[in-house]
Design a protein around this motif. Sequence first.
Motif, PDB file in Angstrom:
ATOM      1  N   PHE C   2       0.857  -1.185   0.000  1.00  0.00           N
ATOM      2  CA  PHE C   2       0.000   0.000   0.000  1.00  0.00           C
ATOM      3  C   PHE C   2       0.888   1.228   0.000  1.00  0.00           C
ATOM      4  O   PHE C   2       1.527   1.535   0.992  1.00  0.00           O
ATOM      5  CB  PHE C   2      -0.887   0.001   1.243  1.00  0.00           C
ATOM      6  CG  PHE C   2      -1.661  -1.269   1.402  1.00  0.00           C
ATOM      7  CD1 PHE C   2      -2.531  -1.692   0.401  1.00  0.00           C
ATOM      8  CD2 PHE C   2      -1.533  -2.059   2.530  1.00  0.00           C
ATOM      9  CE1 PHE C   2      -3.254  -2.871   0.537  1.00  0.00           C
ATOM     10  CE2 PHE C   2      -2.257  -3.226   2.671  1.00  0.00           C
ATOM     11  CZ  PHE C   2      -3.115  -3.648   1.667  1.00  0.00           C
ATOM     12  N   ASN C   3       0.906   1.959  -1.093  1.00  0.00           N
ATOM     13  CA  ASN C   3       1.878   3.049  -1.146  1.00  0.00           C
ATOM     14  C   ASN C   3       1.446   4.333  -0.451  1.00  0.00           C
ATOM     15  O   ASN C   3       2.100   5.355  -0.566  1.00  0.00           O
ATOM     16  CB  ASN C   3       2.346   3.309  -2.584  1.00  0.00           C
ATOM     17  CG  ASN C   3       1.184   3.552  -3.494  1.00  0.00           C
ATOM     18  OD1 ASN C   3       0.058   3.761  -3.041  1.00  0.00           O
ATOM     19  ND2 ASN C   3       1.438   3.546  -4.776  1.00  0.00           N
ATOM     20  N   HIS C   4       0.330   4.284   0.280  1.00  0.00           N
ATOM     21  CA  HIS C   4      -0.042   5.451   1.085  1.00  0.00           C
ATOM     22  C   HIS C   4       0.484   5.339   2.523  1.00  0.00           C
ATOM     23  O   HIS C   4       0.085   6.110   3.381  1.00  0.00           O
ATOM     24  CB  HIS C   4      -1.564   5.620   1.136  1.00  0.00           C
ATOM     25  CG  HIS C   4      -2.143   6.094  -0.149  1.00  0.00           C
ATOM     26  ND1 HIS C   4      -1.829   7.310  -0.690  1.00  0.00           N
ATOM     27  CD2 HIS C   4      -3.022   5.518  -1.013  1.00  0.00           C
ATOM     28  CE1 HIS C   4      -2.507   7.468  -1.816  1.00  0.00           C
ATOM     29  NE2 HIS C   4      -3.222   6.404  -2.039  1.00  0.00           N
TER      30      HIS C   4
ATOM     31  N   TYR D 125     -10.445   1.814  -2.159  1.00  0.00           N
ATOM     32  CA  TYR D 125      -9.947   1.740  -3.540  1.00  0.00           C
ATOM     33  C   TYR D 125      -8.653   2.551  -3.685  1.00  0.00           C
ATOM     34  O   TYR D 125      -7.663   2.083  -4.242  1.00  0.00           O
ATOM     35  CB  TYR D 125     -11.014   2.242  -4.524  1.00  0.00           C
ATOM     36  CG  TYR D 125     -10.555   2.114  -5.953  1.00  0.00           C
ATOM     37  CD1 TYR D 125     -10.749   0.934  -6.660  1.00  0.00           C
ATOM     38  CD2 TYR D 125      -9.884   3.158  -6.586  1.00  0.00           C
ATOM     39  CE1 TYR D 125     -10.287   0.798  -7.970  1.00  0.00           C
ATOM     40  CE2 TYR D 125      -9.418   3.030  -7.881  1.00  0.00           C
ATOM     41  CZ  TYR D 125      -9.625   1.851  -8.568  1.00  0.00           C
ATOM     42  OH  TYR D 125      -9.164   1.713  -9.847  1.00  0.00           O
ATOM     43  N   ASP D 126      -8.687   3.792  -3.180  1.00  0.00           N
ATOM     44  CA  ASP D 126      -7.519   4.672  -3.316  1.00  0.00           C
ATOM     45  C   ASP D 126      -6.258   4.028  -2.743  1.00  0.00           C
ATOM     46  O   ASP D 126      -5.180   4.107  -3.343  1.00  0.00           O
ATOM     47  CB  ASP D 126      -7.793   5.999  -2.588  1.00  0.00           C
ATOM     48  CG  ASP D 126      -6.633   6.979  -2.715  1.00  0.00           C
ATOM     49  OD1 ASP D 126      -6.082   7.100  -3.821  1.00  0.00           O
ATOM     50  OD2 ASP D 126      -6.280   7.625  -1.713  1.00  0.00           O
ATOM     51  N   GLY D 130      -2.793   0.990  -6.139  1.00  0.00           N
ATOM     52  CA  GLY D 130      -1.406   0.830  -6.578  1.00  0.00           C
ATOM     53  C   GLY D 130      -1.084  -0.616  -6.919  1.00  0.00           C
ATOM     54  O   GLY D 130      -0.324  -0.894  -7.844  1.00  0.00           O
ATOM     55  N   SER D 131      -1.702  -1.555  -6.203  1.00  0.00           N
ATOM     56  CA  SER D 131      -1.426  -2.959  -6.524  1.00  0.00           C
ATOM     57  C   SER D 131      -2.523  -3.589  -7.391  1.00  0.00           C
ATOM     58  O   SER D 131      -2.288  -4.594  -8.033  1.00  0.00           O
ATOM     59  CB  SER D 131      -1.237  -3.777  -5.238  1.00  0.00           C
ATOM     60  OG  SER D 131      -2.345  -3.621  -4.397  1.00  0.00           O
ATOM     61  N   ASP D 132      -3.714  -2.986  -7.433  1.00  0.00           N
ATOM     62  CA  ASP D 132      -4.778  -3.595  -8.237  1.00  0.00           C
ATOM     63  C   ASP D 132      -5.823  -2.558  -8.640  1.00  0.00           C
ATOM     64  O   ASP D 132      -6.682  -2.190  -7.849  1.00  0.00           O
ATOM     65  CB  ASP D 132      -5.454  -4.730  -7.439  1.00  0.00           C
ATOM     66  CG  ASP D 132      -6.535  -5.430  -8.255  1.00  0.00           C
ATOM     67  OD1 ASP D 132      -6.691  -5.115  -9.465  1.00  0.00           O
ATOM     68  OD2 ASP D 132      -7.221  -6.290  -7.686  1.00  0.00           O
ATOM     69  N   LYS D 133      -5.758  -2.106  -9.884  1.00  0.00           N
ATOM     70  CA  LYS D 133      -6.699  -1.084 -10.350  1.00  0.00           C
ATOM     71  C   LYS D 133      -8.083  -1.642 -10.647  1.00  0.00           C
ATOM     72  O   LYS D 133      -9.044  -0.908 -10.837  1.00  0.00           O
ATOM     73  CB  LYS D 133      -6.165  -0.397 -11.615  1.00  0.00           C
ATOM     74  CG  LYS D 133      -5.148   0.663 -11.289  1.00  0.00           C
ATOM     75  CD  LYS D 133      -4.537   1.283 -12.509  1.00  0.00           C
ATOM     76  CE  LYS D 133      -3.369   2.156 -12.061  1.00  0.00           C
ATOM     77  NZ  LYS D 133      -2.381   1.433 -11.195  1.00  0.00           N
TER      78      LYS D 133
END
Lengths: 158, 158, 158, 158, 158, 158
Positions: C2-4, D125-126, D130-133
């Motif tokens: 999770f890049n947040h 979702y946000d 990054g790992s799964d749109k």
Amino acid sequence: MFNHFDEQGQAIMVDVSGKTCTLRTATAQARVLLKPATLAAILEGSVAKGDVLGVARLAGIAAAKKTPDLIPLSHPLAIHHAAIEFRHDPATGELRIEATVRAFERTGVEMEAMTAASVAALTVYDMCKGSDKSIAIAEVVLMFKEGGKSGTYRRGES
Amino acid sequence: MFNHFDEQGQAIMVDVSGKTCTLRTATAQARVLLKPATLAAILEGSVAKGDVLGVARLAGIAAAKKTPDLIPLSHPLAIHHAAIEFRHDPATGELRIEATVRAFERTGVEMEAMTAASVAALTVYDMCKGSDKSIAIAEVVLMFKEGGKSGTYRRGES
Amino acid sequence: MFNHFDEQGQAIMVDVSGKTCTLRTATAQARVLLKPATLAAILEGSVAKGDVLGVARLAGIAAAKKTPDLIPLSHPLAIHHAAIEFRHDPATGELRIEATVRAFERTGVEMEAMTAASVAALTVYDMCKGSDKSIAIAEVVLMFKEGGKSGTYRRGES
Amino acid sequence: MFNHFDEQGQAIMVDVSGKTCTLRTATAQARVLLKPATLAAILEGSVAKGDVLGVARLAGIAAAKKTPDLIPLSHPLAIHHAAIEFRHDPATGELRIEATVRAFERTGVEMEAMTAASVAALTVYDMCKGSDKSIAIAEVVLMFKEGGKSGTYRRGES
Amino acid sequence: MFNHFDEQGQAIMVDVSGKTCTLRTATAQARVLLKPATLAAILEGSVAKGDVLGVARLAGIAAAKKTPDLIPLSHPLAIHHAAIEFRHDPATGELRIEATVRAFERTGVEMEAMTAASVAALTVYDMCKGSDKSIAIAEVVLMFKEGGKSGTYRRGES
Amino acid sequence: MFNHFDEQGQAIMVDVSGKTCTLRTATAQARVLLKPATLAAILEGSVAKGDVLGVARLAGIAAAKKTPDLIPLSHPLAIHHAAIEFRHDPATGELRIEATVRAFERTGVEMEAMTAASVAALTVYDMCKGSDKSIAIAEVVLMFKEGGKSGTYRRGES
């Protein structure tokens, strides 16, 4: 003279906690002066080319809700009704925007009605400025107010 | 005719992603008609009884920043300058509010200037309505605009 | 994953100051399931009984601008384009809402498109819930994304 | 059919000033479809890698408060309670978000609950895009409503 | 220990719908430490060079209204009064900002007073940082609280 | 002395349209003084009883984005990074909140960092005030600033 300031001349949000809630109504009017051709296009447009008045109406209603955020010393109010009516004069190009707001509150809703009428007028300007930058918001006034201790006000009656 | 709608007449936020940033300036003017006695009290008041114009100026500058939230199809803009000037005519009671906004952006800042002038005028109304509900915002117009592809606009020059 | 979050698992607004601005586009879709009679009333209504889709469209465009205020770790973005398209299937009562957002920015506009589609769908629900509370927002998904380092995404292509 | 429009089909904020305040509750549910691996990472993450659900919960509660600003014709409401519950199915990757809102008010809080559930889902979702749109918000529906004149509503009961 | 979390440790907006409205007052104080010369310039400035305290006062009052938007689990409140007082000590350069908020509500207004005092202090910092970046907001504390079930609180009395 | 006023002492949003964008960083620190037992409960709580620091962190990041709406004469900025770090001293009960903000902009991000630190501290107060109203925000100061024409600032270096 200005009841938004205390005795030292300092800006305050006036204390209304001791006032009773009563039903308050206010109506404000903004007049927009357009070229008759622009007004005609707006009136046709609502069907085919884009609903200028529909957009302006929603902007006005939304602005009524934002009044406490726009007018620095106004009280946050939970408004219970907001409506925008349009009238027009095809000959002169005048568009009249009438905003009515109602709430059961401790303080009046004049600023909510004035703000709604102003922002609806600004939105009309926004949508038409591509074809005519000289459009004027000709007047924004309070037409009617009811429900507070100062009694009923009707513009034009002294 | 209305560039905030597509060919089907649907409201859109117009695509400006392909436009280049240029320096944009716009000036709008709102005129408020007060009783001369009310105007006189405002002018004295800034020192002793409460700074009506100071409050209105801040409301106008803050409103310029809120324009994208108020005008439905306007673009979010990072404005780089906002200022409000007041002029007055003691004889007639007229107060003129001039709002100037500047930004280095893809689209014009007319709505920011028009909104700032309108909200400053509404704030004057709010602060004075206790003594006079009949005060009129007599006019809100764009005076000047510079920096976009449509060239310079100056009100009164055709 | 999770890049947040940073390495300690703490929520952050990711640093994008070193990224270059590129043109970003994203399209999201929300599907609303109505009774066929409700959908039919909406489609007629735009002319005579009230423009449900017009109100929902403006709500969606406004919501795209409010995304940084709604999604906690999203970056404030100046979007350059927003549009909402409606499609419908009279037989099933399905209404499809497609929101497209574009910006020349350091980070993608997926959340702006997803938020616009969601809020437009919520607004349809709001306007129809008086006659049918069981209306479902059946799906909100990202359909398309373009312009960032991760390349183009199209739903259904793996 | 649509009570947000008057007889001329014009959008209004319906007048509720004559209604009595009663205790209103509403619960809405959003379902988010994730890959089981992503869901597993979320569930572990709350301890070590970042608290996705904690962020989404706060986003949902904050969004409940912003409802009047998002849904154009909704009334400003002072909500008295908001809570978000998560449930999940490790096998399928489904995450269920249940938002409950309560207020002692003149009008229902369905939109506050629907908005809270939607924005919590958008925030999930946000954080995972990054790992799964391809993550889908699979459904947003009203589950329960109580306290107004129209009586109690429970999804699935007709 | 922390009443903003439920038994599972999940953040919630606590349910106050069953509480009765009572008159609530809270006063908070922020102290700002300036160089004596900066404080002297502020005090003169209100007349001739710019009204730092007037701007800070409006920022504080506006911030009191934004509290529900800033403090995640706070309840939306309709405050009925807000005022900001300044005191100063020319010798030490200390400026004391006292914010008082009042509302007839189900829950206290401490956060509104604390937020108003903090944002007024931040605004003083903003206006003076050009000449002195080392200015410190030295303390923000609750001074007084009245009107809820927990009784009257006065700082310094145990 | 105060660069938010023009030569007549009128508040303005200073014109930065002629300045070049550079990378700006600012770090601010707020110190909160708790009883050691309260601090201990916060530190345990993040796992079991409720994540006070997680809520405060999100409040601070969100507040950084709201700075232009809170500080009257500040410029709207698109921040590119925001993070909040906590440090604590179990013996004294002191909690240190450090907020860092970064943006590639025409003007500094000090106010964004100061606002983020202040609102994170206010949120800690909000969550703990049920058990201890005497908690003090002991100090909010700018620690570091880099990237503008005035050079690098580091608190404590003269």
